[in-house]
Design an enzyme around this catalytic site. Structure first.
Site, PDB file in Angstrom:
ATOM      1  N   HIS A  60     -15.403   7.480  -1.070  1.00 32.32           N
ATOM      2  CA  HIS A  60     -14.774   6.232  -1.526  1.00 32.32           C
ATOM      3  C   HIS A  60     -15.166   5.104  -0.576  1.00 32.32           C
ATOM      4  CE1 HIS A  60     -11.231   8.001  -4.078  1.00 32.32           C
ATOM      5  NE2 HIS A  60     -12.408   8.517  -4.401  1.00 32.32           N
ATOM      6  N   GLU A  62     -13.501   2.838   0.948  1.00 26.08           N
ATOM      7  CA  GLU A  62     -12.664   2.681   2.149  1.00 26.08           C
ATOM      8  C   GLU A  62     -13.023   3.719   3.215  1.00 26.08           C
ATOM      9  OE1 GLU A  62     -11.717   2.963  -1.069  1.00 26.08           O
ATOM     10  OE2 GLU A  62      -9.635   2.353  -1.318  1.00 26.08           O
ATOM     11  N   CYS A  90      -6.428   4.639  -3.165  1.00 29.12           N
ATOM     12  CA  CYS A  90      -5.833   5.881  -3.688  1.00 29.12           C
ATOM     13  C   CYS A  90      -5.028   6.558  -2.570  1.00 29.12           C
ATOM     14  CB  CYS A  90      -6.943   6.805  -4.186  1.00 29.12           C
ATOM     15  SG  CYS A  90      -7.923   7.502  -2.839  1.00 29.12           S
ATOM     16  N   CYS A  93      -7.306   7.436   0.560  1.00 27.72           N
ATOM     17  CA  CYS A  93      -7.692   6.282   1.380  1.00 27.72           C
ATOM     18  C   CYS A  93      -6.478   5.647   2.053  1.00 27.72           C
ATOM     19  CB  CYS A  93      -8.457   5.273   0.543  1.00 27.72           C
ATOM     20  SG  CYS A  93     -10.028   5.948  -0.054  1.00 27.72           S
TER      21      CYS A  93
HETATM   22 ZN   LIG Z   1      -9.799   6.218  -2.297  1.00 27.89          ZN
END
Ligand SMILES: [Zn+2]
Length: 174
Positions: A60, A62, A90, A93
């Site tokens: 991801h 992040e 999410c 993260c």
């Molecule tokens: Zn994430």
């Protein structure tokens, strides 16, 4: 008031950088999510979603930005840093943000189905944990949300084309 507009301008400036990262993901056919981490008015980490091309749940935007920022800071702690991310983080993260002790998080648009910075949960600000991050949402939110909508619209259209082409093929089969 003046100070507020200055701070807002700075937030928008770095959110634009996060959007630039998201566009890299878009160009690769990935869901367009981008992130930058800023320390003392300098970008120390950038990331964009690479989950599909890297075949990695951890890729991801992040997580990539946190890894780079930590390397740059030579420390796993990101105290004093601000993260700018185009979409609400999410659970993974948001967890990493708390673990890294990031001071502040600025979010573009919210993610009602998966967001953990206020939509489903607010993992960033649970008093039960040893760290809470300051949170600002809705910075260039419209632009971030339009980018997501455009991406999914294009994806649906591509799927339609593939579907039409394959049904045309099947008609030509003996
Ligand atoms: Zn994430």
């Amino acid at each position: 008031m003046e100070e507020q507009t200055e701070a807002r301008k700075k937030d928008e400036k770095y959110m634009k950088e996060a959007i630039r990262q998201a566009k890299k993901a878009y160009a690769l056919g990935e869901v367009p999510i981008g992130c930058v981490i800023v320390y003392q008015d300098k970008i120390i980490g950038r990331g964009y979603n690479r989950r599909t091309i890297d075949k990695n749940t951890l890729a991801h935007a992040e997580m990539i930005a946190i890894r780079k920022a930590s390397k740059r800071m030579n420390d796993w702690r990101l105290e004093g840093c601000t993260m700018y991310v185009t979409l609400e983080p999410c659970q993974m993260c948001a967890g990493a943000i708390v673990q890294s002790r990031l001071t502040r998080v600025v979010v573009g648009c919210m993610n009602p189905k998966a967001g953990c910075a206020g939509s489903i949960l607010n993992l960033l600000q649970m008093k039960e944990f040893n760290h809470q991050a300051e949170l600002q949402t809705g910075i260039l939110g419209e632009e971030c949300s339009q980018m997501m909508k455009a991406f999914f619209k294009e994806l649906r259209e591509k799927k339609k084309i593939v579907h039409c082409a394959s049904s045309a093929d099947s008609q030509t089969l003996p």
